[in-house]
Design a protein around this motif. Structure first.
Motif: not given
Ligand code: ZN
Length: 321
Positions: A97-104, A116-129
């Protein structure tokens, strides 16, 4: 009582359809399993991304409405969507997501632990969480990898694992979700209460936060439009429809969406939900190997195909990263 079996699909509002396609297929590696139109507003696309076979519970769909303002986040609104990935893959995903997602145009948070579970929050190019979750509980969940995708099969997104919901008060919503869909309280962590149905495995979770003074959320680009909850067949759907009515809700009649049959209702806080049958499925009108390749219209819109196609922005195949 088990009324629903978990999430069937989630529908959200996107901006530009090409950017949406490039991100979900090219970056996240989900398969475009259906390219259709909004059946109520047929001059806009309805794009469906899922696992390799379009199984219920894996399907994230979008109405691209670039002219809408951005979402106003608030109460009575579905919020972040959890996407289940295999254990040990979040480092791969974080880099991707850092390498290729950020460019989008998307953005990436830091890996954290929730319930108790590992989670990675991010957002899509239109701000969806969104958040990728290393969800350990897959008993009974059917997933098929997409062999032609840009993400290796052992790292692919394999479910819509859960969803967050924000409300001004919890009691009316919790009472409704318990009676209408069969949810029960499972755990608390910080501001969040987890509610589950069935075994509480993938797709059977809602995380609820109460924000007493929040303004009412408004739909816009980056918003979840509705969450659909799955039922096995028409009889189970009818039981949920009756349970919604008994809980004080006002369900719609059964609407034939061609790939499934749907009933809609609004929970007391204002969030829109749907109750959808598992079948007949996305292969009812396209061969499993050709899903999503051409614009598919329900039979009743076929006579208007030429006008509908002329009104839609042409879509190039997804850019792959
Ligand atoms: Zn829906």
């Amino acid at each position: 009582m088990n009324l629903s079996n978990g999430i069937h699909h989630i529908t959200a509002i996107a901006g530009d359809p090409q950017q949406n396609l490039d991100f979900y297929v090219g970056v996240l590696g989900m398969r475009l399993v259906k390219r259709s139109v909004n059946q109520d507003v047929p001059d806009t696309y309805h794009l469906f991304y899922a696992d390799g076979a379009g199984n219920p519970g894996t399907d994230l769909t979008f109405f691209p409405w670039p002219a809408l303002p951005p979402v106003q986040r608030g109460a009575g609104q579905w919020d972040e969507v959890y996407l289940g990935v295999p254990a040990g893959t979040l480092e791969y995903w974080s880099k991707r997501l850092l390498n290729v997602g950020a460019g989008t145009g998307g953005s990436v948070g830091k890996i954290e632990t929730r319930f108790g579970e590992r989670v990675l929050p991010f957002s899509d190019p239109h701000g969806m969480r969104l958040a990728l979750v290393e969800d350990r509980s897959y008993d009974g969940f059917v997933f098929e990898p997409w062999s032609d995708g840009p993400v290796p099969a052992d790292r692919q997104i394999r479910s819509l694992a859960g969803v967050r919901l924000v409300e001004r008060s919890s009691e009316p919503t919790v009472t409704f979700l318990t009676a209408a869909l069969g949810f029960r309280a499972a755990a608390n962590e910080g501001q969040w209460q987890r509610y589950v149905i069935g075994q509480g495995v993938s797709g059977q979770r809602i995380d609820l936060r109460v924000a007493g003074d929040a303004r009412r959320g408004q739909w816009g680009v980056g918003a979840v439009h509705h969450v659909a909850w799955r039922v096995a067949d028409a009889a189970a759907q009818s039981a949920v429809q009756q349970a919604i009515t008994a809980a004080g809700g006002r369900p719609t009649q059964v609407i034939d969406r061609f790939w499934f049959r749907s009933v809609y209702a609004t929970e007391p806080g204002g969030a829109l939900l749907e109750v959808a049958t598992d079948g007949p499925g996305f292969s009812v009108d396209e061969a499993p190997g050709r899903l999503g390749e051409t614009l598919v219209l329900p039979e009743w819109l076929e006579p208007q195909r030429r006008e509908i196609e002329a009104a839609l922005m042409p879509l190039e195949p997804a850019r792959r990263f």
